[in-house]
Design an enzyme around this catalytic site. Structure first.
Site, PDB file in Angstrom:
ATOM      1  N   SER A  82      14.613  91.991  39.991  1.00  0.00           N
ATOM      2  CA  SER A  82      13.880  93.237  40.257  1.00  0.00           C
ATOM      3  C   SER A  82      13.009  93.177  41.510  1.00  0.00           C
ATOM      4  O   SER A  82      11.816  93.415  41.461  1.00  0.00           O
ATOM      5  CB  SER A  82      13.005  93.556  39.037  1.00  0.00           C
ATOM      6  OG  SER A  82      12.580  94.898  39.112  1.00  0.00           O
TER       7      SER A  82
ATOM      8  N   GLY B 283      25.856 100.672  39.543  1.00  0.00           N
ATOM      9  CA  GLY B 283      25.371 100.228  40.851  1.00  0.00           C
ATOM     10  C   GLY B 283      26.458 100.072  41.895  1.00  0.00           C
ATOM     11  O   GLY B 283      27.511 100.714  41.853  1.00  0.00           O
ATOM     12  N   ASP B 284      26.190  99.170  42.842  1.00  0.00           N
ATOM     13  CA  ASP B 284      27.069  99.012  44.003  1.00  0.00           C
ATOM     14  C   ASP B 284      28.477  98.553  43.636  1.00  0.00           C
ATOM     15  O   ASP B 284      29.388  98.636  44.449  1.00  0.00           O
ATOM     16  CB  ASP B 284      26.473  97.969  44.968  1.00  0.00           C
ATOM     17  CG  ASP B 284      25.231  98.467  45.676  1.00  0.00           C
ATOM     18  OD1 ASP B 284      24.821  99.619  45.416  1.00  0.00           O
ATOM     19  OD2 ASP B 284      24.661  97.697  46.478  1.00  0.00           O
TER      20      ASP B 284
ATOM     21  N   LYS C 234       8.661 130.292  58.865  1.00  0.00           N
ATOM     22  CA  LYS C 234      10.121 130.158  58.754  1.00  0.00           C
ATOM     23  C   LYS C 234      10.396 128.661  58.798  1.00  0.00           C
ATOM     24  O   LYS C 234      10.381 128.050  59.868  1.00  0.00           O
ATOM     25  CB  LYS C 234      10.819 130.835  59.945  1.00  0.00           C
ATOM     26  CG  LYS C 234      10.863 132.346  59.851  1.00  0.00           C
ATOM     27  CD  LYS C 234      11.790 132.921  60.895  1.00  0.00           C
ATOM     28  CE  LYS C 234      11.122 132.998  62.239  1.00  0.00           C
ATOM     29  NZ  LYS C 234      10.781 134.293  62.752  1.00  0.00           N
TER      30      LYS C 234
ATOM     31  N   ASN D 204      15.016  95.228  47.538  1.00  0.00           N
ATOM     32  CA  ASN D 204      15.991  95.037  48.624  1.00  0.00           C
ATOM     33  C   ASN D 204      15.598  95.839  49.855  1.00  0.00           C
ATOM     34  O   ASN D 204      15.677  95.368  50.980  1.00  0.00           O
ATOM     35  CB  ASN D 204      17.351  95.605  48.177  1.00  0.00           C
ATOM     36  CG  ASN D 204      18.209  94.577  47.516  1.00  0.00           C
ATOM     37  OD1 ASN D 204      18.355  93.485  48.039  1.00  0.00           O
ATOM     38  ND2 ASN D 204      18.772  94.915  46.373  1.00  0.00           N
ATOM     39  N   CYS D 205      15.202  97.082  49.574  1.00  0.00           N
ATOM     40  CA  CYS D 205      14.980  98.044  50.658  1.00  0.00           C
ATOM     41  C   CYS D 205      13.775  97.666  51.519  1.00  0.00           C
ATOM     42  O   CYS D 205      13.630  98.166  52.636  1.00  0.00           O
ATOM     43  CB  CYS D 205      14.799  99.445  50.065  1.00  0.00           C
ATOM     44  SG  CYS D 205      16.053  99.813  48.812  1.00  0.00           S
TER      45      CYS D 205
ATOM     46  N   THR E  17      16.710  97.707  35.528  1.00  0.00           N
ATOM     47  CA  THR E  17      16.427  99.035  34.954  1.00  0.00           C
ATOM     48  C   THR E  17      17.069  99.162  33.577  1.00  0.00           C
ATOM     49  O   THR E  17      16.447  99.643  32.617  1.00  0.00           O
ATOM     50  CB  THR E  17      16.992 100.145  35.880  1.00  0.00           C
ATOM     51  OG1 THR E  17      16.407  99.985  37.150  1.00  0.00           O
ATOM     52  CG2 THR E  17      16.702 101.527  35.354  1.00  0.00           C
TER      53      THR E  17
HETATM   54  P1  FAD Z   1      21.734  94.563  43.361  1.00  0.00           P
HETATM   55  O1  FAD Z   1      20.410  95.224  43.401  1.00  0.00           O
HETATM   56  O2  FAD Z   1      22.259  93.979  44.618  1.00  0.00           O
HETATM   57  O3  FAD Z   1      21.717  93.474  42.239  1.00  0.00           O
HETATM   58  C1  FAD Z   1      22.842  92.729  41.875  1.00  0.00           C
HETATM   59  C2  FAD Z   1      22.395  91.361  41.386  1.00  0.00           C
HETATM   60  O4  FAD Z   1      23.421  90.812  40.599  1.00  0.00           O
HETATM   61  C3  FAD Z   1      22.170  90.378  42.523  1.00  0.00           C
HETATM   62  O5  FAD Z   1      20.854  89.884  42.493  1.00  0.00           O
HETATM   63  C4  FAD Z   1      23.193  89.263  42.268  1.00  0.00           C
HETATM   64  O6  FAD Z   1      22.691  87.975  42.551  1.00  0.00           O
HETATM   65  C5  FAD Z   1      23.463  89.418  40.797  1.00  0.00           C
HETATM   66  N1  FAD Z   1      24.796  88.929  40.415  1.00  0.00           N
HETATM   67  C6  FAD Z   1      25.979  89.231  41.003  1.00  0.00           C
HETATM   68  N2  FAD Z   1      26.999  88.638  40.357  1.00  0.00           N
HETATM   69  C7  FAD Z   1      26.445  87.933  39.346  1.00  0.00           C
HETATM   70  C8  FAD Z   1      26.983  87.096  38.337  1.00  0.00           C
HETATM   71  N3  FAD Z   1      28.290  86.903  38.252  1.00  0.00           N
HETATM   72  N4  FAD Z   1      26.135  86.509  37.483  1.00  0.00           N
HETATM   73  C9  FAD Z   1      24.797  86.719  37.572  1.00  0.00           C
HETATM   74  N5  FAD Z   1      24.240  87.513  38.489  1.00  0.00           N
HETATM   75  C10 FAD Z   1      25.053  88.117  39.370  1.00  0.00           C
HETATM   76  N6  FAD Z   1      19.352 101.601  49.222  1.00  0.00           N
HETATM   77  C11 FAD Z   1      18.684 102.758  49.357  1.00  0.00           C
HETATM   78  O7  FAD Z   1      18.966 103.708  48.628  1.00  0.00           O
HETATM   79  N7  FAD Z   1      17.690 102.895  50.287  1.00  0.00           N
HETATM   80  C12 FAD Z   1      17.318 101.884  51.115  1.00  0.00           C
HETATM   81  O8  FAD Z   1      16.393 102.021  51.933  1.00  0.00           O
HETATM   82  C13 FAD Z   1      18.022 100.660  51.002  1.00  0.00           C
HETATM   83  N8  FAD Z   1      17.718  99.618  51.815  1.00  0.00           N
HETATM   84  C14 FAD Z   1      18.368  98.428  51.658  1.00  0.00           C
HETATM   85  C15 FAD Z   1      18.012  97.358  52.484  1.00  0.00           C
HETATM   86  C16 FAD Z   1      18.653  96.140  52.350  1.00  0.00           C
HETATM   87  C17 FAD Z   1      18.288  95.006  53.255  1.00  0.00           C
HETATM   88  C18 FAD Z   1      19.664  95.973  51.349  1.00  0.00           C
HETATM   89  C19 FAD Z   1      20.360  94.656  51.189  1.00  0.00           C
HETATM   90  C20 FAD Z   1      20.020  97.036  50.529  1.00  0.00           C
HETATM   91  C21 FAD Z   1      19.383  98.272  50.680  1.00  0.00           C
HETATM   92  N9  FAD Z   1      19.712  99.363  49.871  1.00  0.00           N
HETATM   93  C22 FAD Z   1      19.049 100.559  50.020  1.00  0.00           C
HETATM   94  C23 FAD Z   1      20.796  99.278  48.877  1.00  0.00           C
HETATM   95  C24 FAD Z   1      20.256  99.016  47.480  1.00  0.00           C
HETATM   96  O9  FAD Z   1      19.419  97.899  47.509  1.00  0.00           O
HETATM   97  C25 FAD Z   1      21.433  98.780  46.541  1.00  0.00           C
HETATM   98  O10 FAD Z   1      22.228  99.935  46.523  1.00  0.00           O
HETATM   99  C26 FAD Z   1      20.975  98.455  45.127  1.00  0.00           C
HETATM  100  O11 FAD Z   1      20.162  97.322  45.103  1.00  0.00           O
HETATM  101  C27 FAD Z   1      22.189  98.226  44.237  1.00  0.00           C
HETATM  102  O12 FAD Z   1      21.795  97.853  42.966  1.00  0.00           O
HETATM  103  P2  FAD Z   1      22.722  96.937  42.037  1.00  0.00           P
HETATM  104  O13 FAD Z   1      21.965  96.717  40.785  1.00  0.00           O
HETATM  105  O14 FAD Z   1      24.070  97.507  41.976  1.00  0.00           O
HETATM  106  O15 FAD Z   1      22.876  95.586  42.848  1.00  0.00           O
END
Ligand code: FAD
Length: 556
Positions: free
Chosen positions: A38, A282-283, A434, A41-42, A14
């Site tokens: 991209s 993010g997370d 209601k 996950n969900c 994003t």
């Molecule tokens: P991510 O989307 O996890 O992306 C992080 C990326 O960074 C990964 O691909 C990783 O390989 C990469 N990375 C990490 N360290 C490095 C590095 N040092 N160098 C290069 N790359 C690196 N959330 C909801 O709100 N609703 C849902 O229904 C939901 N369902 C889910 C179902 C599953 C099975 C999972 C696993 C998650 C779910 N989530 C859901 C949670 C949601 O997917 C995460 O909150 C979200 O993807 C977080 O985004 P992010 O960008 O922080 O991390």
């Protein structure tokens, strides 16, 4: 300007796309450790279960498309292993060649997410024990299910991913055992709402083992045996561990960036880390809770996307602050939907808040229109001004709409009085004149105005026997069909006015019916006739699943 982004899924992708839309001339490089960017996950559990048939559907975009449309230099299978904030450089290891290169940056956005926790339990390295975090995990699980005769799966952990996996394994005809160390699934909810999910899981033949932690795994005749801390032995063909996640914060930590008290990277409202040229989203970050103002972690896709966009704006010099988070979440397991927003009762208690709670059970749409189903709502609000602090909803259709309305209400600073006023769309297929949200507002308002004294199921338990009398005001037919609370006296609401002489004015009378609507009327009659009367909040529909769950948990 050279912008580097670490992590290429929700937050990272994003941020990259937004950055390009803002700046055609910047150099943008996105590093992703995995092979995919991209992706959804969900959607992963639903691909395993076959609901999503095409693997390709999981990929929102590809590195090639990001390069073509956004001119982003996407480098997959490349792990960022070190940040030097002084020199504004990163070190990157190419995972296929092992080569390490140094790349400079002007601005850096960290979006590395979180990793799935694999607890240190003897035997957990067995090849038939899986996490479900990314596409690679998904491919491994799907391949295993497709090529083995899997009849039993053990799911360790009763959070979102555990529940979604349970549903999808069930869809494949696999027997599911779920082990959760807490006495409830969905820790973000309160026990008295999670019990509805427990009941549904048991109806779906999920073997729910609550209040027990897996202590060891071993192999028995080619199958896995899990042994719990209470000595229970559970056999399965495969295990999915969904025991939580841990922020990928090591990269930031070793670069000297401030890590917050909750274990996520500390950022300000503009997502800037302790280094002015580095943002994090993010997370991996800790965030501010909207209601309490405390630091917390909310690993959800919506916030990661919003933060990715804001971080790109900030990195490109367009200030964009993010607000506190409610952690609005929803999950479906088989045919039940559970959702929450804001603070739960247990968190309010822990944080020392004064609060009141209400339970309501209302139909998702007009009862006379076919297929109406129940939506149970727990509302938590301030006893002083009625400000809404949190809400939980469980049921079938329409839970999503109600939790979203309540989330917006909290964000808008609304009170339970305002919920009465909400003008929500109604025709028989979609709602009621209601709406369940209006009803939650009416009931909470009654409580605040003192129109009725409410007792919650756990408060009732704190009274000594004989201190109160339970009055069931349902019809005798309902009572003989469904049973009564132990020790209750049954007087049909329509007969109550004729039987007042059978009731004791010196004792508290606790009235209940199915959802406490008739009990409320009973209470109004009784209090106006000089009785000391209360209602049991949420009535039979709140009390029964709790009793059933306690019995099930006692039986183990
Ligand atoms: P991510 O989307 O996890 O992306 C992080 C990326 O960074 C990964 O691909 C990783 O390989 C990469 N990375 C990490 N360290 C490095 C590095 N040092 N160098 C290069 N790359 C690196 N959330 C909801 O709100 N609703 C849902 O229904 C939901 N369902 C889910 C179902 C599953 C099975 C999972 C696993 C998650 C779910 N989530 C859901 C949670 C949601 O997917 C995460 O909150 C979200 O993807 C977080 O985004 P992010 O960008 O922080 O991390």
């Amino acid at each position: 300007m050279k912008l580097i982004i670490v992590g290429g899924v929700a937050g990272g992708a994003t941020a990259a796309a937004r950055a390009r839309r803002l700046s055609e001339d910047s150099e943008i490089i996105l590093f992703e450790r995995g092979k995919y960017v991209s992706y959804a996950n969900c959607g992963l559990p639903y691909y395993i279960g076959g609901e999503i048939e095409q693997r390709d559907a999981l990929f929102v975009t590809t590195p090639e498309k990001l390069e073509r449309r956004y001119r982003i230099d996407v480098r997959i299978s490349q792990d960022v292993i070190h940040i030097d904030p002084e020199k504004k450089e990163i070190q990157v290891r190419h995972l296929e060649t092992g080569d390490v290169v140094v790349e400079s940056y002007d601005r850096l956005i960290l979006a590395p997410g979180a990793r799935a926790v694999k607890p240190t339990i003897p035997g957990i390295d067995n090849g038939n024990i899986f996490n479900l975090k990314d596409v690679t995990d998904t491919d491994r699980i799907k391949a295993f299910v497709d090529t083995h005769d899997v009849s039993d799966v053990l799911i360790m952990g009763g959070g979102f991913i555990g529940l979604e996996t349970a549903e999808n394994m069930g869809r494949l005809g696999i027997r599911v055992t779920m082990v959760e160390m807490l006495h409830q699934v969905l820790p973000q909810m309160d026990y008295d709402m999670a019990v509805h999910v427990h009941q549904h899981l048991r109806e779906q033949k999920v073997d729910l083992v609550l209040g027990q932690a897996v202590e060891a795994f071993n192999t028995q005749n080619g199958r896995i045996r899990a042994i719990t801390d209470k000595g229970l032995e559970l056999d399965a063909d495969m295990v999915i561990v969904s025991a939580g996640i841990k922020p990928e914060r090591e990269l930031a930590e070793s670069a000297g960036l401030t890590i917050g008290s909750t274990g996520g990277i500390h950022v300000d409202s503009h997502l800037t880390t302790s280094d002015a040229a580095i943002w994090a989203v993010g997370d991996v970050i800790e965030v501010t809770d909207f209601v309490s103002g405390q630091q917390t972690q909310i690993p959800l896709a919506g916030p990661a996307n919003r933060q990715g966009r804001a971080a790109a704006d900030n990195a490109l010099g367009r200030p964009d602050a993010v607000g506190g988070l409610l952690g609005t979440s929803i999950v479906k397991a088989f045919d039940i939907v559970a959702a929450a927003t804001g603070m739960s009762e247990k968190r309010l208690k822990k944080a020392g808040y004064a609060y009141k709670a209400s339970f309501t059970h209302s139909l998702n749409h007009a009862g006379y229109y076919p297929d109406a189903t129940m939506v149970s709502i727990k509302l938590l609000f301030s006893p002083d001004n009625g400000k809404i602090l949190g809400a939980q909803a469980v049921g079938g259709e329409g839970v999503d709409k109600r939790i979203d309305v309540l989330a917006v209400a909290i964000q808008a600073g609304m009170t339970v009085y305002d919920l009465q006023e909400l003008q929500l769309a109604y025709s028989p297929q979609f709602g009621s004149a209601k709406d369940p949200v209006n009803i939650a507002g009416y009931v909470a308002t009654n409580i605040l105005k003192g129109d009725v004294e409410v007792l919650h199921w756990h408060e009732l338990e704190s009274f000594a026997e004989g201190e109160y009398m339970l009055l069931d005001v349902r019809s005798p037919e309902e009572v003989s069909e469904q049973g009564m609370m132990p020790g209750a006296k049954n007087i049909d609401i329509d007969q109550l006015r004729h039987h007042l002489d059978e009731l004791d004015k010196t004792r508290r009378i606790v009235c209940y019916c199915t959802v406490s609507m008739r009990a409320y009327l009973a209470c109004r009659i009784l209090t106006q006739k000089g009785f000391q009367a209360s209602i049991l909040s949420g009535g039979w529909m709140t009390w029964l699943p709790i009793q059933a769950d306690r019995e099930a948990q006692q039986q183990g």
